[in-house]
Write a protein that holds these residues in place. Structure first.
Motif, PDB file in Angstrom:
ATOM      1  N   VAL A 261     -38.322  13.655   3.744  1.00 59.61           N
ATOM      2  CA  VAL A 261     -38.657  12.674   2.707  1.00 59.61           C
ATOM      3  C   VAL A 261     -37.385  12.032   2.162  1.00 59.61           C
ATOM      4  O   VAL A 261     -37.327  10.813   1.942  1.00 59.61           O
ATOM      5  CB  VAL A 261     -39.468  13.330   1.574  1.00 59.61           C
ATOM      6  N   GLY A 266     -40.745   8.970   1.334  1.00 57.13           N
ATOM      7  CA  GLY A 266     -42.047   9.634   1.242  1.00 57.13           C
ATOM      8  C   GLY A 266     -43.155   8.850   1.890  1.00 57.13           C
ATOM      9  O   GLY A 266     -44.060   9.426   2.512  1.00 57.13           O
ATOM     10  N   ARG A 270     -45.490  10.410   4.787  1.00 58.55           N
ATOM     11  CA  ARG A 270     -46.932  10.523   4.539  1.00 58.55           C
ATOM     12  C   ARG A 270     -47.738   9.745   5.584  1.00 58.55           C
ATOM     13  O   ARG A 270     -48.821  10.181   5.981  1.00 58.55           O
ATOM     14  CB  ARG A 270     -47.261  10.025   3.132  1.00 58.55           C
TER      15      ARG A 270
END
Length: 302
Positions: A261, A266, A270
């Motif tokens: 991350v 992030g 994701r």
């Protein structure tokens, strides 16, 4: 991708196929993370046996080596890496065989990485990379001794059209080695549902479907014949590739989540974490196919 190569009468090869700009967009966004997860390449690993202790990076190189061996190239041969990613397979093939390699991808991010990686490997004189559309190869006929296609044909809008282009640029007797996603279920509905789920998810993320419909391995007999290529071998290597690759990816995401991350952001992490369960659910098989251009020019043109 543009449908210049779509072939009338073969709708099954064009259905749900990914447009090139959308595939490029996906890889422009995620190439850095994917290269990290896959250990330097952007393709599955190959484990020789259930007891093979290879890491993801080592197994990925083993798959490159497997395909390279099947191409049977020698020093000075000219090889096209169609869908070269960040250049790792091209560089490894050039180093191990002495061949000259030209890699193409339609991702500008991948080209930048591939050029940099080739220079850092000290092979800038033997590997080159071009940002181009793989559906219309801008090369003269019979200009390559071999073609490598690791996990690229299922990104193209028309498998048959792609193979015809490969046949056109191969010199007589030259080989193509490729990998493809296989439909292993005798009932097509589950696989079609999985591909549909992946397509829907891709659209939600701002991309189009990233993979075309998987094929049965036996379909390659007809595809190659229609393309003007001769089948050398076809092998289902699912047990050597899919499950251990997915396990390695999931483990790396779990073990190094915070670091990934920090490095890639992030949102990017994701995005791939949301794709991985769909890939696991799909149950794709994985095949290796090797074919050759006929040795006689007249036969090649027939």
């Amino acid at each position: 991708m543009p449908d210049q190569m779509a072939t009338p009468g073969t709708p099954e090869q064009t259905a749900e196929a990914p447009p090139s700009k959308e595939v490029a967009g996906f890889y422009n966004d995620l190439s850095g993370l994917l290269t990290e997860l896959f250990g330097g390449s952007l393709h599955e690993g190959y484990w020789r046996s259930p007891d093979d202790p290879a890491t993801m990076a080592e197994a990925s190189r083993q798959l490159t080596d497997l395909l390279t061996e099947k191409l049977q190239v020698k020093p000075g041969d000219r090889v096209l890496d169609l869908g070269c990613g960040s250049g790792a397979p091209s560089i490894r093939l050039a180093r191990t065989t002495g061949a000259q390699v030209v890699g193409i991808t339609n991702s500008a991010v991948q080209i930048e990485a591939a050029v940099r990686n080739g220079q850092e490997a000290g092979l800038g004189d033997r590997v080159s990379f071009i940002c181009a559309d793989a559906t219309v190869l801008d090369f003269e006929a019979e200009s390559f001794d071999a073609v490598l296609m690791i996990e690229s044909i299922f990104h193209l809008p028309d498998r048959l059209g792609a193979l015809r282009e490969v046949a056109r640029v191969l010199r007589p007797g030259g080989r193509v080695a490729l990998t493809d996603l296989l439909d292993l279920d005798p009932a097509p509905a589950p696989m079609e549902q999985a591909v549909g789920d992946l397509a829907e998810h891709s659209r939600e993320q701002g991309h189009a479907a990233l993979v075309a419909k998987p094929v049965r391995l036996e379909e390659y007999s007809s595809l190659l014949e229609q393309a003007g290529l001769v089948l050398v071998e076809r092998n289902d290597v699912t047990e050597h590739t899919v499950a251990p690759t997915l396990a390695c990816l999931r483990q790396r995401l779990a073990d190094d989540h915070a670091e990934l991350v920090r490095t890639y952001g992030g949102q990017v992490v994701r995005q791939y974490e949301s794709v991985l369960p769909l890939l696991e659910k799909a149950g794709f098989g994985y095949g290796v196919v090797v074919a050759a251009a006929p040795s006689g020019r007249d036969e090649h043109l027939a």
